[in-house]
Design a protein around this motif. Sequence first.
Motif: not given
Length: 353
Positions: A17, A57, A69, A79, A82
């Motif tokens: 992160t 994130a 992404v 992801t 995310v």
Amino acid sequence: MIDDKKQEAIGLRAMGTGFVAMDVVEGLEATFASAGGSCGNVMALLSWLGWDSFPVARLGCDEPGDFVVHDLQFDGVKTDFVWQEQSVSTPVVVQKFKVDAEGHRSHRYVLTCPDCGGWLPRFRSTTIRQIQPVLDSDCVPDIFFFDRVSPSALKLASWVRESGGLVLFEPSSIGDESQFQKAIDVCHVLKFAEDRLGHINEIRDLTGPNLIIQTLGPRGLEFRLGWDWFELDAFEAPYFLDAAGSGDWCTAILLSELGNQGSMNPVSWTPRLISDALRRGQAAAALNCGFEGARGAMQAADKDAFMLAVSDLMAGKETSVERLTEGKAEPRVNLCSLCKIVPFSTGKDAETA
């Protein structure tokens, strides 16, 4: 999670992160974009090296966020953690180059729009509430990387360490001293650049981390294992275009080597083990200097050929950038306004449309 048993990269899991951004590189022949930021680069590199990598994130529901992404997914990055939301904007960093009177090329990062002069979006950390699904999941990583200190980053780092994972902290500044100290206390590895934190003498004498690494730019690096310091000279890049991302390559290769050798337990670390892993990371960074962008080699070179070239460079053999490339198309962006960057459907977009 941490053990000394020999492992392969397949099956190993990384989480990180911190700074995940859209990099816009104004190169010699074209302007192109890539998912970047230290955390984004390390996660993408580890994925390229065979790990399951999960960045945690917070990005915006905007064109740069969609691009980041998409780019990470193209490189095999997971992801799942995310998050894109309307209340924030995705960070954007512009990389420019300059050439001095002696012909030496260097890069700098610009955080303002070259058209209107306004500030480009900056980093926003995830919240404690956002990371709860991570903590509730069975996705406990073998290693955890973070480059920004926040309550959520510290909670994730503590969760990984308590679960038996290896924690690496790579700050670019200190910020809040009490939060910084908590990050020092939870990490096994502290890595920092001389030009960022080298002016703080006390940082070399910190207790807590099992391994401290100070990078010195073109002079190489130093690392402290126990209380002994060791020096490693830098490799000369066979061909030089761009030094961006060198530290990220060194970090990713170090972690990958420790994982591949089943040596993620700090108790097993020896100066030779750490030196060999860091030397491989330095060699990879030197080769990447022959490409524009923080992950230029990863995006333009065949992985097997690249890693063979890394071994050749470490052995003192000649190698060249030309034999690594496959002529892959780079993603391009329209710079009509950096306040709202719109990716073209070429390069990586075309391959995954």
